[in-house]
Design a protein around this motif. Structure first.
Motif, PDB file in Angstrom:
ATOM      1  N   PHE A 219       0.828  -1.197   0.000  1.00  0.00           N
ATOM      2  CA  PHE A 219       0.000   0.000   0.000  1.00  0.00           C
ATOM      3  C   PHE A 219       0.866   1.252   0.000  1.00  0.00           C
ATOM      4  CE2 PHE A 219      -3.067  -2.910   2.398  1.00  0.00           C
ATOM      5  CZ  PHE A 219      -3.705  -3.291   1.235  1.00  0.00           C
ATOM      6  N   VAL A 220       0.374   2.258  -0.680  1.00  0.00           N
ATOM      7  CA  VAL A 220       1.192   3.454  -0.886  1.00  0.00           C
ATOM      8  C   VAL A 220       1.590   4.127   0.431  1.00  0.00           C
ATOM      9  CG1 VAL A 220      -0.869   4.900  -1.304  1.00  0.00           C
ATOM     10  CG2 VAL A 220       1.346   5.641  -2.160  1.00  0.00           C
ATOM     11  N   ASP A 221       0.718   4.116   1.418  1.00  0.00           N
ATOM     12  CA  ASP A 221       1.076   4.756   2.695  1.00  0.00           C
ATOM     13  C   ASP A 221       2.234   4.023   3.368  1.00  0.00           C
ATOM     14  OD1 ASP A 221      -0.706   2.640   2.999  1.00  0.00           O
ATOM     15  OD2 ASP A 221      -1.893   3.585   4.584  1.00  0.00           O
ATOM     16  N   ALA A 222       2.215   2.698   3.274  1.00  0.00           N
ATOM     17  CA  ALA A 222       3.303   1.922   3.872  1.00  0.00           C
ATOM     18  C   ALA A 222       4.607   2.133   3.100  1.00  0.00           C
ATOM     19  CB  ALA A 222       2.928   0.443   3.887  1.00  0.00           C
ATOM     20  N   VAL A 223       4.501   2.245   1.776  1.00  0.00           N
ATOM     21  CA  VAL A 223       5.705   2.480   0.968  1.00  0.00           C
ATOM     22  C   VAL A 223       6.306   3.835   1.320  1.00  0.00           C
ATOM     23  CG1 VAL A 223       6.608   2.799  -1.369  1.00  0.00           C
ATOM     24  CG2 VAL A 223       4.944   0.994  -0.915  1.00  0.00           C
ATOM     25  N   ALA A 224       5.445   4.838   1.516  1.00  0.00           N
ATOM     26  CA  ALA A 224       5.945   6.179   1.875  1.00  0.00           C
ATOM     27  C   ALA A 224       6.813   6.106   3.123  1.00  0.00           C
ATOM     28  CB  ALA A 224       4.773   7.133   2.095  1.00  0.00           C
ATOM     29  N   MET A 225       6.434   5.241   4.043  1.00  0.00           N
ATOM     30  CA  MET A 225       7.192   5.107   5.283  1.00  0.00           C
ATOM     31  C   MET A 225       8.464   4.274   5.074  1.00  0.00           C
ATOM     32  SD  MET A 225       5.785   3.587   8.862  1.00  0.00           S
ATOM     33  CE  MET A 225       5.711   1.921   8.221  1.00  0.00           C
TER      34      MET A 225
END
Ligand code: IPM
Ligand code: MN
Length: 354
Positions: A219-225
């Motif tokens: 998921f994009v939010d997890a990738v951002a982190m």
């Protein structure tokens, strides 16, 4: 070899950094017996001022007629603070991407050993990072229906993707992964968005065609982190237009400066090369803009559009040398050290290549 290249300098620092990329490209061409024909054309705020259109037909025809396009930057503060402006420089960039069919934006993120301390991130986390984003560039929320309703009190933008659009981008991702570590990460928000579920479904169905590639879905939010925590864990990442826009700015922090990261935008017929940074209006004309992202974009152009690998390598080597010797613009300089101007950096690279 005869290379015909459309030259779109654009706005702000665009013309200054493009000038350096032209110098360096010409030096490489001389050394390896090529002849470059440059075809300058108008785009962005400069084109709005001249002809009222940020991507005029004449510029489009120049791009179509060329073997590749080298692009500077687009954007002017005059438009940023005026939400009612009907014509904006950025529309030129979007129109150009769409009309030239540049559906795959290749954005590498890597570190330079001599600049490892420039990143605000911990050295041991970022050392050896070498990842590539493939950002879808002609679909999604950038190009979906948008507008206002309820007398202007409600606004909407829609994200639409077809299986075909997803597939052609994913093919590039799988192919690129095969030439590297065979690791592919599909970035989406499939727990919420229907368009993301179609991405995931489409990529899952392609896995059987590339049995050697190990695909992760995140998921994009997890990738951002994770991107700034463990950038080393990524290799090739594919994603839709807006997620890719945001994540690639974030990823540039790993390398230490936005002024360093090049990109390529690939279509079926055409390809365009540009730095990922913007037009940096505050720096216009001051001679402080870092030209390296544009110069490295020219290296990508030699390699990807013309398969001139030695030529690209000559540029990369010269860039590494100037970084190692500290012959760099002020964004990369330690306190109390002498910085070099945009054109001095360009001239120094030319002298190394010669
Ligand atoms: C980029 C830029 C553009 C984008 C803008 C200038 C329209 O931010 O190339 O990443 O959002 O795609
Ligand atoms: Mn961006």
């Amino acid at each position: 070899m005869q290379l015909k290249i459309a030259l779109l300098a654009g706005d702000g620092i665009g013309p200054e950094v493009i000038e350096q990329a032209v110098k360096v490209s010409n030096a490489v061409a001389d050394k390896f017996n090529h002849v470059i024909e440059w075809i300058p054309a108008l785009t962005g705020a400069a084109a709005i001022d001249a002809v009222g259109d940020p991507y005029p037909d004449e510029t489009h025809h120049a791009c179509l007629a060329a073997d590749a396009v080298l692009f500077g930057a687009i954007g002017h503060p005059r438009f940023d603070n005026d939400p009612s402006a009907k014509v904006r420089p950025e529309q030129g960039l979007l129109k150009m991407r769409k009309k030239l069919g540049l559906f795959a934006n290749v954005r590498p993120t890597f570190t330079f050993p001599s600049l490892i301390n420039k990143s605000p991130l911990k050295q041991e986390r970022i050392e050896g990072t070498d990842l590539i984003f493939l950002r879808e560039l002609t679909g999604g929320i950038y190009f979906g229906d948008r507008g206002r309703k309820d007398n202007g009190e409600t606004a909407f933008d829609t994200c639409t993707y077809t299986r075909k659009e997803i597939k052609r981008l994913a093919v590039k991702g799988f192919e690129l992964a095969m030439t590297r570590s065979k690791k592919l990460c599909c970035v989406d928000k499939a727990n919420v968005l229907e368009s993301s579920r179609l991405w995931r479904e489409t990529v899952q169905a392609m896995e059987k065609d590339y049995p050697e590639v190990e695909v992760a879905y995140e998921f994009v939010d997890a990738v951002a982190m994770r991107l700034v925590q463990w950038p080393n864990s990524y290799d090739v990442l594919i994603t839709e237009n807006l997620f890719g826009d945001i994540l690639t700015d974030e990823a540039s922090v790993i390398s230490g400066s936005m002024g360093l990261m090049p990109s390529a935008s690939i279509g079926t017929q055409n390809a365009l090369y540009e730095p990922i940074h913007g037009s940096f209006p505050q720096a216009t004309g001051l001679g402080i803009a870092n030209p390296l992202a544009t110069i490295l974009s020219a290296a990508m152009m030699f390699e990807m559009s013309f398969n001139l690998i030695k030529e690209g390598a000559a540029i990369r080597k010269a860039v590494d040398q100037s970084l190692a010797e500290g012959k760099v613009t002020e964004d990369l300089i330690e306190k109390n050290m002498k910085s070099y101007s945009t054109s001095e950096v360009g001239d120094y690279l030319v002298s190394i290549i010669k």
